[in-house]
Write an enzyme that holds these catalytic residues in place. Sequence first.
Site, short mmCIF file in Angstrom:
data_model
loop_
_atom_site.label_atom_id
_atom_site.label_comp_id
_atom_site.label_asym_id
_atom_site.label_seq_id
_atom_site.Cartn_x
_atom_site.Cartn_y
_atom_site.Cartn_z
N GLU A 1 0.83 -1.21 0.00
CA GLU A 1 0.00 0.00 0.00
C GLU A 1 0.86 1.26 0.00
OE1 GLU A 1 -4.17 -0.33 0.96
OE2 GLU A 1 -3.45 -0.93 2.96
N GLU B 1 -4.62 -8.50 2.89
CA GLU B 1 -5.66 -8.15 3.86
C GLU B 1 -6.91 -9.01 3.75
OE1 GLU B 1 -3.04 -4.53 3.61
OE2 GLU B 1 -3.82 -6.02 2.21
#
Length: 266
Positions: free
Chosen positions: A120, A140
């Site tokens: 990210e 995730e």
Amino acid sequence: MGGTEHLTVRREGATLVLTLNRPDAKNALSLPMLVGLYDGWVEADEDDGVRSIVLTGAGGSFCAGMDLKALAGLGTQGEQYRDRLKADPDLHWKALLRHHRPRKPVIAAVEGYCVAGGTEILQGTDIRVAGESATFGLYEVRRGLFPIGGSTVRLQRQVPRTHALEMLLTGRPYTAPEAAGIGLIGHVVPDGTALAKALEIAEQVNSCGPLAVEAIKASVYETAEMTETDGLASELKRGWPIFDTADAKEGARAFAEKRPPVYKRA
């Protein structure tokens, strides 16, 4: 020069090198790391002597994402920084480049794991280099979590949507060659040489006119979602004043005189 116990800062000429420094945890994100990152971005923005930033990790990994123990409330590291979060509740998002974009180019030098929060924050960087054994991925979803660092918005703008959705929805790991193949990273180099390659690129950036570099970066991001007509108008507004700077005149003189330019951000 700033830094914390989990984030080191050093200068390499006109490049500010920020190193995620928690190798025993594969540089999993911690509060001290986030505070150090944010302070590093601010330092680079405010210091005209800094012309580029390199972000890397210590101990053979880039970043393995958020410290899940801390997320579950099982850790107490960095309690001394809680006041910083209270004073600026957005600090962690700025640190992760979700709510802050440095004026100077950010070059990522990746070795080892660059997964979850690591992938990210990678999406907030501008130029990306990785060792051939590096691993990428947004894990995730496999943990019942949402990649809230910006990936559902940014990734589809940086790689084809089919690849973005596969990465987001499967949570599977990607090799460095795979990541390069879909356009997530720009260079795959032998293991252990990502930082050297990133510094080489940074030096190329540093040799260019700093006002032009910053204006070009700003224009690319400003116009990314504009129509072509609006984008061209925005580019002209951002770029035309650069031709009237002392740096532009120095660049022209240096070219004519066949010598390296000496830029002064004027």
